[in-house]
Write a protein that holds these residues in place. Sequence first.
Motif, PDB file in Angstrom:
ATOM      1  N   GLU A   5       0.833  -1.210   0.000  1.00 63.92           N
ATOM      2  CA  GLU A   5       0.000   0.000   0.000  1.00 63.92           C
ATOM      3  C   GLU A   5       0.867   1.259   0.000  1.00 63.92           C
ATOM      4  O   GLU A   5       0.502   2.268  -0.600  1.00 63.92           O
ATOM      5  CB  GLU A   5      -0.921  -0.003   1.214  1.00 63.92           C
ATOM      6  CG  GLU A   5      -2.004  -1.058   1.127  1.00 63.92           C
ATOM      7  CD  GLU A   5      -2.789  -1.192   2.422  1.00 63.92           C
ATOM      8  OE1 GLU A   5      -3.962  -1.589   2.324  1.00 63.92           O
ATOM      9  OE2 GLU A   5      -2.241  -0.917   3.511  1.00 63.92           O
ATOM     10  N   LYS A   6       2.019   1.197   0.613  1.00 63.72           N
ATOM     11  CA  LYS A   6       2.917   2.344   0.641  1.00 63.72           C
ATOM     12  C   LYS A   6       3.557   2.594  -0.728  1.00 63.72           C
ATOM     13  O   LYS A   6       3.809   3.734  -1.093  1.00 63.72           O
ATOM     14  CB  LYS A   6       4.035   2.130   1.671  1.00 63.72           C
ATOM     15  CG  LYS A   6       3.551   2.130   3.098  1.00 63.72           C
ATOM     16  CD  LYS A   6       4.709   1.854   4.034  1.00 63.72           C
ATOM     17  CE  LYS A   6       4.222   1.715   5.475  1.00 63.72           C
ATOM     18  NZ  LYS A   6       5.309   1.359   6.396  1.00 63.72           N
ATOM     19  N   LEU A   7       3.787   1.501  -1.487  1.00 61.56           N
ATOM     20  CA  LEU A   7       4.507   1.618  -2.757  1.00 61.56           C
ATOM     21  C   LEU A   7       3.592   1.825  -3.960  1.00 61.56           C
ATOM     22  O   LEU A   7       4.064   2.252  -5.013  1.00 61.56           O
ATOM     23  CB  LEU A   7       5.338   0.348  -2.997  1.00 61.56           C
ATOM     24  CG  LEU A   7       6.472   0.098  -2.025  1.00 61.56           C
ATOM     25  CD1 LEU A   7       7.085  -1.265  -2.285  1.00 61.56           C
ATOM     26  CD2 LEU A   7       7.534   1.188  -2.147  1.00 61.56           C
ATOM     27  N   LYS A   8       2.301   1.552  -3.841  1.00 59.85           N
ATOM     28  CA  LYS A   8       1.431   1.495  -5.022  1.00 59.85           C
ATOM     29  C   LYS A   8       1.358   2.794  -5.820  1.00 59.85           C
ATOM     30  O   LYS A   8       1.044   2.764  -6.993  1.00 59.85           O
ATOM     31  CB  LYS A   8       0.041   1.003  -4.658  1.00 59.85           C
ATOM     32  CG  LYS A   8      -0.792   1.967  -3.867  1.00 59.85           C
ATOM     33  CD  LYS A   8      -2.147   1.359  -3.603  1.00 59.85           C
ATOM     34  CE  LYS A   8      -3.022   2.348  -2.872  1.00 59.85           C
ATOM     35  NZ  LYS A   8      -4.335   1.807  -2.629  1.00 59.85           N
ATOM     36  N   ASP A   9       1.653   3.948  -5.238  1.00 62.12           N
ATOM     37  CA  ASP A   9       1.590   5.199  -5.979  1.00 62.12           C
ATOM     38  C   ASP A   9       2.967   5.651  -6.482  1.00 62.12           C
ATOM     39  O   ASP A   9       3.091   6.695  -7.109  1.00 62.12           O
ATOM     40  CB  ASP A   9       0.973   6.300  -5.104  1.00 62.12           C
ATOM     41  CG  ASP A   9      -0.488   6.012  -4.802  1.00 62.12           C
ATOM     42  OD1 ASP A   9      -1.180   5.478  -5.705  1.00 62.12           O
ATOM     43  OD2 ASP A   9      -0.935   6.281  -3.681  1.00 62.12           O
ATOM     44  N   LYS A  10       3.993   4.852  -6.235  1.00 60.46           N
ATOM     45  CA  LYS A  10       5.344   5.219  -6.659  1.00 60.46           C
ATOM     46  C   LYS A  10       5.615   4.691  -8.066  1.00 60.46           C
ATOM     47  O   LYS A  10       5.050   3.676  -8.481  1.00 60.46           O
ATOM     48  CB  LYS A  10       6.363   4.667  -5.678  1.00 60.46           C
ATOM     49  CG  LYS A  10       6.171   5.228  -4.273  1.00 60.46           C
ATOM     50  CD  LYS A  10       7.428   5.114  -3.475  1.00 60.46           C
ATOM     51  CE  LYS A  10       7.189   5.602  -2.064  1.00 60.46           C
ATOM     52  NZ  LYS A  10       7.335   6.987  -1.879  1.00 60.46           N
ATOM     53  N   PRO A  11       6.482   5.364  -8.851  1.00 54.45           N
ATOM     54  CA  PRO A  11       6.825   4.903 -10.205  1.00 54.45           C
ATOM     55  C   PRO A  11       7.383   3.475 -10.178  1.00 54.45           C
ATOM     56  O   PRO A  11       8.185   3.128  -9.314  1.00 54.45           O
ATOM     57  CB  PRO A  11       7.890   5.892 -10.669  1.00 54.45           C
ATOM     58  CG  PRO A  11       7.707   7.096  -9.803  1.00 54.45           C
ATOM     59  CD  PRO A  11       7.164   6.594  -8.495  1.00 54.45           C
ATOM     60  N   GLY A  12       6.925   2.661 -11.120  1.00 53.14           N
ATOM     61  CA  GLY A  12       7.379   1.279 -11.197  1.00 53.14           C
ATOM     62  C   GLY A  12       6.515   0.308 -10.414  1.00 53.14           C
ATOM     63  O   GLY A  12       6.687  -0.898 -10.510  1.00 53.14           O
ATOM     64  N   TYR A  13       5.598   0.817  -9.624  1.00 51.84           N
ATOM     65  CA  TYR A  13       4.729  -0.042  -8.813  1.00 51.84           C
ATOM     66  C   TYR A  13       3.254   0.144  -9.172  1.00 51.84           C
ATOM     67  O   TYR A  13       2.365  -0.160  -8.381  1.00 51.84           O
ATOM     68  CB  TYR A  13       4.941   0.243  -7.317  1.00 51.84           C
ATOM     69  CG  TYR A  13       6.320  -0.160  -6.839  1.00 51.84           C
ATOM     70  CD1 TYR A  13       6.572  -1.464  -6.438  1.00 51.84           C
ATOM     71  CD2 TYR A  13       7.358   0.761  -6.810  1.00 51.84           C
ATOM     72  CE1 TYR A  13       7.836  -1.842  -6.010  1.00 51.84           C
ATOM     73  CE2 TYR A  13       8.621   0.395  -6.387  1.00 51.84           C
ATOM     74  CZ  TYR A  13       8.857  -0.912  -5.990  1.00 51.84           C
ATOM     75  OH  TYR A  13      10.104  -1.286  -5.571  1.00 51.84           O
ATOM     76  N   HIS A  15       1.455  -1.563 -11.028  1.00 51.55           N
ATOM     77  CA  HIS A  15       0.735  -2.839 -11.068  1.00 51.55           C
ATOM     78  C   HIS A  15       0.043  -3.150  -9.736  1.00 51.55           C
ATOM     79  O   HIS A  15      -0.889  -3.933  -9.687  1.00 51.55           O
ATOM     80  CB  HIS A  15       1.686  -3.981 -11.445  1.00 51.55           C
ATOM     81  CG  HIS A  15       2.783  -4.179 -10.442  1.00 51.55           C
ATOM     82  ND1 HIS A  15       3.910  -3.380 -10.411  1.00 51.55           N
ATOM     83  CD2 HIS A  15       2.922  -5.075  -9.443  1.00 51.55           C
ATOM     84  CE1 HIS A  15       4.698  -3.784  -9.430  1.00 51.55           C
ATOM     85  NE2 HIS A  15       4.119  -4.813  -8.824  1.00 51.55           N
ATOM     86  N   LEU A  16       0.486  -2.514  -8.657  1.00 49.42           N
ATOM     87  CA  LEU A  16      -0.141  -2.764  -7.357  1.00 49.42           C
ATOM     88  C   LEU A  16      -1.544  -2.177  -7.276  1.00 49.42           C
ATOM     89  O   LEU A  16      -2.304  -2.521  -6.375  1.00 49.42           O
ATOM     90  CB  LEU A  16       0.738  -2.209  -6.233  1.00 49.42           C
ATOM     91  CG  LEU A  16       2.109  -2.873  -6.075  1.00 49.42           C
ATOM     92  CD1 LEU A  16       2.915  -2.163  -4.995  1.00 49.42           C
ATOM     93  CD2 LEU A  16       1.960  -4.347  -5.759  1.00 49.42           C
ATOM     94  N   ASN A  17      -1.908  -1.305  -8.212  1.00 45.28           N
ATOM     95  CA  ASN A  17      -3.257  -0.735  -8.246  1.00 45.28           C
ATOM     96  C   ASN A  17      -4.252  -1.652  -8.967  1.00 45.28           C
ATOM     97  O   ASN A  17      -5.444  -1.415  -8.926  1.00 45.28           O
ATOM     98  CB  ASN A  17      -3.250   0.632  -8.931  1.00 45.28           C
ATOM     99  CG  ASN A  17      -2.513   1.672  -8.102  1.00 45.28           C
ATOM    100  OD1 ASN A  17      -2.683   1.723  -6.886  1.00 45.28           O
ATOM    101  ND2 ASN A  17      -1.701   2.468  -8.748  1.00 45.28           N
TER     102      ASN A  17
END
Length: 82
Positions: A5-13, A15-17
Amino acid sequence: MTAGEKLKDKPGYEHLNEPLHMLVEAEFPEDESLDHYKKQQLRELAMLNGTLREESPSMSPSMSPSMSPFNNAGMKCAETGR
Protein backbone atom coordinates in the motif's frame (compact mmCIF):
# COMPACT_ATOMS: atom_id res chain seq x y z
CA MET A 1 -0.63 0.01 6.15
CA THR A 2 1.21 -2.74 4.25
CA ALA A 3 4.41 -2.27 2.27
CA GLY A 4 2.42 -2.75 -0.95
CA GLU A 5 0.00 0.00 0.00
CA LYS A 6 2.92 2.34 0.64
CA LEU A 7 4.51 1.62 -2.76
CA LYS A 8 1.43 1.50 -5.02
CA ASP A 9 1.59 5.20 -5.98
CA LYS A 10 5.34 5.22 -6.66
CA PRO A 11 6.83 4.90 -10.20
CA GLY A 12 7.38 1.28 -11.20
CA TYR A 13 4.73 -0.04 -8.81
CA GLU A 14 1.63 0.87 -10.83
CA HIS A 15 0.73 -2.84 -11.07
CA LEU A 16 -0.14 -2.76 -7.36
CA ASN A 17 -3.26 -0.74 -8.25
CA GLU A 18 -4.59 -3.62 -10.39
CA PRO A 19 -6.54 -6.63 -9.09
CA LEU A 20 -4.33 -9.54 -8.19
CA HIS A 21 -3.68 -11.71 -11.24
CA MET A 22 -1.10 -14.04 -12.71
CA LEU A 23 0.14 -14.55 -16.26
CA VAL A 24 1.56 -17.94 -17.16
CA GLU A 25 3.37 -18.43 -20.47
CA ALA A 26 5.08 -21.50 -21.85
CA GLU A 27 6.83 -22.43 -25.04
CA PHE A 28 6.57 -25.97 -26.31
CA PRO A 29 9.10 -27.37 -28.75
CA GLU A 30 7.89 -28.65 -32.11
CA ASP A 31 7.59 -32.41 -31.83
CA GLU A 32 6.67 -34.31 -34.96
CA SER A 33 6.19 -37.59 -33.10
CA LEU A 34 3.50 -36.06 -30.88
CA ASP A 35 1.90 -34.54 -33.97
CA HIS A 36 1.72 -38.03 -35.49
CA TYR A 37 -0.13 -39.38 -32.44
CA LYS A 38 -2.50 -36.42 -32.41
CA LYS A 39 -3.34 -36.99 -36.09
CA GLN A 40 -3.91 -40.70 -35.44
CA GLN A 41 -6.17 -39.96 -32.47
CA LEU A 42 -8.20 -37.46 -34.49
CA ARG A 43 -8.52 -40.02 -37.30
CA GLU A 44 -9.75 -42.68 -34.86
CA LEU A 45 -12.23 -40.23 -33.34
CA ALA A 46 -13.59 -39.49 -36.80
CA MET A 47 -13.90 -43.25 -37.41
CA LEU A 48 -15.86 -43.67 -34.17
CA ASN A 49 -18.09 -40.69 -35.01
CA GLY A 50 -18.64 -41.89 -38.57
CA THR A 51 -17.19 -38.68 -40.01
CA LEU A 52 -13.94 -40.07 -41.41
CA ARG A 53 -13.21 -38.89 -44.94
CA GLU A 54 -11.01 -41.23 -46.94
CA GLU A 55 -7.56 -39.78 -47.52
CA SER A 56 -5.63 -39.83 -50.76
CA PRO A 57 -3.01 -42.62 -51.06
CA SER A 58 -0.18 -40.12 -50.66
CA MET A 59 -1.55 -39.13 -47.26
CA SER A 60 -2.35 -42.60 -45.90
CA PRO A 61 -1.62 -42.99 -42.20
CA SER A 62 1.54 -44.88 -41.30
CA MET A 63 -0.18 -46.68 -38.43
CA SER A 64 -3.11 -48.93 -39.16
CA PRO A 65 -6.10 -48.84 -36.77
CA SER A 66 -5.25 -52.35 -35.58
CA MET A 67 -1.84 -51.12 -34.38
CA SER A 68 -3.31 -48.26 -32.41
CA PRO A 69 -3.25 -48.35 -28.61
CA PHE A 70 -6.79 -46.94 -28.79
CA ASN A 71 -8.22 -49.76 -30.90
CA ASN A 72 -11.41 -51.03 -29.30
CA ALA A 73 -11.90 -54.14 -31.46
CA GLY A 74 -13.75 -56.79 -29.52
CA MET A 75 -14.95 -54.37 -26.83
CA LYS A 76 -18.64 -54.08 -26.14
CA CYS A 77 -20.67 -50.99 -25.37
CA ALA A 78 -21.70 -51.04 -21.71
CA GLU A 79 -25.21 -49.77 -22.41
CA THR A 80 -26.18 -51.84 -25.45
CA GLY A 81 -23.90 -54.85 -25.13
CA ARG A 82 -22.97 -54.47 -28.82
